[in-house]
Design a protein around this motif. Structure first.
Motif, short mmCIF file in Angstrom:
data_model
loop_
_atom_site.label_atom_id
_atom_site.label_comp_id
_atom_site.label_asym_id
_atom_site.label_seq_id
_atom_site.Cartn_x
_atom_site.Cartn_y
_atom_site.Cartn_z
N GLU A 2 32.43 46.61 10.67
CA GLU A 2 31.95 46.02 9.41
C GLU A 2 33.07 45.22 8.76
O GLU A 2 34.21 45.68 8.68
CB GLU A 2 31.49 47.13 8.47
CG GLU A 2 30.84 46.65 7.21
CD GLU A 2 29.41 46.21 7.41
OE1 GLU A 2 28.91 45.50 6.54
OE2 GLU A 2 28.78 46.57 8.42
N GLN A 3 32.77 44.02 8.32
CA GLN A 3 33.70 43.21 7.57
C GLN A 3 33.20 43.19 6.14
O GLN A 3 32.31 42.44 5.80
CB GLN A 3 33.76 41.80 8.14
CG GLN A 3 34.24 41.77 9.57
CD GLN A 3 34.76 40.41 9.95
OE1 GLN A 3 34.67 39.47 9.20
NE2 GLN A 3 35.35 40.34 11.11
N SER A 4 33.80 44.00 5.30
CA SER A 4 33.23 44.24 3.97
C SER A 4 33.57 43.19 2.93
O SER A 4 33.03 43.21 1.84
CB SER A 4 33.67 45.63 3.47
OG SER A 4 35.08 45.66 3.36
N ASP A 111 27.81 42.13 7.38
CA ASP A 111 28.74 41.21 8.03
C ASP A 111 29.47 42.03 9.08
O ASP A 111 30.37 42.80 8.75
CB ASP A 111 29.70 40.63 6.99
CG ASP A 111 30.65 39.57 7.54
OD1 ASP A 111 30.62 39.31 8.76
OD2 ASP A 111 31.42 39.02 6.75
N THR A 112 29.04 41.91 10.34
CA THR A 112 29.60 42.73 11.40
C THR A 112 30.06 41.88 12.57
O THR A 112 29.63 40.73 12.73
CB THR A 112 28.57 43.76 11.92
OG1 THR A 112 27.41 43.05 12.36
CG2 THR A 112 28.17 44.74 10.84
N VAL A 113 30.95 42.46 13.37
CA VAL A 113 31.40 41.81 14.60
C VAL A 113 31.04 42.73 15.76
O VAL A 113 31.36 43.93 15.73
CB VAL A 113 32.92 41.55 14.57
CG1 VAL A 113 33.40 41.01 15.91
CG2 VAL A 113 33.27 40.57 13.45
N ARG A 118 30.04 37.29 15.51
CA ARG A 118 29.99 37.73 14.11
C ARG A 118 28.55 37.59 13.66
O ARG A 118 27.94 36.52 13.80
CB ARG A 118 30.91 36.88 13.25
CG ARG A 118 30.89 37.30 11.79
CD ARG A 118 31.90 36.50 10.99
NE ARG A 118 31.73 36.76 9.58
CZ ARG A 118 32.02 35.88 8.63
NH1 ARG A 118 32.50 34.68 8.95
NH2 ARG A 118 31.83 36.18 7.37
N LEU A 119 27.99 38.66 13.11
CA LEU A 119 26.59 38.69 12.72
C LEU A 119 26.51 38.90 11.21
O LEU A 119 26.93 39.95 10.70
CB LEU A 119 25.87 39.84 13.43
CG LEU A 119 26.04 39.86 14.96
CD1 LEU A 119 25.50 41.14 15.53
CD2 LEU A 119 25.38 38.65 15.59
N ARG A 138 14.93 37.92 5.34
CA ARG A 138 16.23 38.29 5.92
C ARG A 138 16.49 37.28 7.02
O ARG A 138 15.62 36.97 7.82
CB ARG A 138 16.20 39.70 6.49
CG ARG A 138 16.22 40.72 5.40
CD ARG A 138 16.62 42.10 5.85
NE ARG A 138 16.88 42.95 4.72
CZ ARG A 138 16.07 43.13 3.68
NH1 ARG A 138 14.92 42.49 3.62
NH2 ARG A 138 16.38 43.93 2.70
N LYS A 139 17.73 36.81 7.02
CA LYS A 139 18.10 35.79 8.00
C LYS A 139 19.39 36.22 8.67
O LYS A 139 20.34 36.63 8.00
CB LYS A 139 18.19 34.47 7.26
CG LYS A 139 19.18 33.50 7.68
CD LYS A 139 19.16 32.17 6.94
CE LYS A 139 18.80 32.23 5.49
NZ LYS A 139 18.75 30.92 4.84
N LEU A 140 19.42 36.16 9.99
CA LEU A 140 20.60 36.48 10.77
C LEU A 140 21.30 35.19 11.15
O LEU A 140 20.70 34.30 11.75
CB LEU A 140 20.20 37.25 12.04
CG LEU A 140 21.32 37.50 13.03
CD1 LEU A 140 22.41 38.40 12.43
CD2 LEU A 140 20.77 38.11 14.32
N ILE A 141 22.57 35.12 10.79
CA ILE A 141 23.39 33.98 11.15
C ILE A 141 24.46 34.49 12.11
O ILE A 141 25.12 35.50 11.84
CB ILE A 141 24.03 33.33 9.91
CG1 ILE A 141 22.91 32.87 8.98
CG2 ILE A 141 24.94 32.19 10.31
CD1 ILE A 141 23.39 32.39 7.65
N ILE A 142 24.60 33.80 13.24
CA ILE A 142 25.52 34.22 14.29
C ILE A 142 26.65 33.20 14.40
O ILE A 142 26.40 32.00 14.45
CB ILE A 142 24.79 34.32 15.65
CG1 ILE A 142 23.62 35.30 15.55
CG2 ILE A 142 25.76 34.70 16.76
CD1 ILE A 142 22.69 35.26 16.73
#
Length: 145
Positions: A2-4, A111-113, A118-119, A138-142
């Motif tokens: 997790e990237q907080s 925000d995870t890797v 990176r998601l 909800r939208k996932l950006i990669i």
């Protein structure tokens, strides 16, 4: 992992006018000729205020009302040449019709890797001019790392 640092960050809110012509253009573009999307009288007879927005019409609000792609990448600290739109889902709580004014608020939900990706998940709420939440997305950006 997790990237907080960005989780909980809010993108600038915006408003979007739902126009009959945009609903029509969208319905034609996705080849959905349902009279509820094209004919005000048919929509009113079905109990709607005016023509109804098709199920994925929320993407139009995002595209035309939200920050532009480069600004979003800068906000999310992403390299724009490495960004992909992963997926997007919409949950409707009430009809969206021509004449509505939507206020859209978006927050970075996660925000995870994972491996070399990176998601980032953006969660948005869309409220109409009556203060009713009519839509969530909800939208996932990669980002390829």
């Amino acid at each position: 992992m997790e990237q907080s640092s960005l989780v909980g960050s809010k993108l600038p809110a915006f408003t979007f006018q739902v126009e009959k012509v945009k609903i029509r253009e969208f319905a034609l573009a996705v080849d959905d000729l349902n009279p509820l999307y094209l004919d005000s009288e048919a929509a009113r007879q079905a109990g709607y205020r005016d023509v109804l927005a098709p199920p994925t019409f929320g993407i139009c609000a995002d595209f035309w009302g939200s920050m532009d792609f480069m600004s979003m990448c800068q906000f999310l600290q992403m390299n724009p040449v490495r960004v992909l739109h992963g997926e997007q889902e919409f949950v409707y709580h009430a009809p969206v019709c021509a004449g509505d004014e939507l206020t859209v608020e978006t927050v970075v939900e996660s925000d995870t890797v994972k491996k070399s990706l990176r998601l980032v998940v953006l969660a948005s709420t869309y409220s109409n001019q009556y203060g009713e939440m009519v839509l969530e997305s909800r939208k996932l950006i990669i980002e390829r790392l």
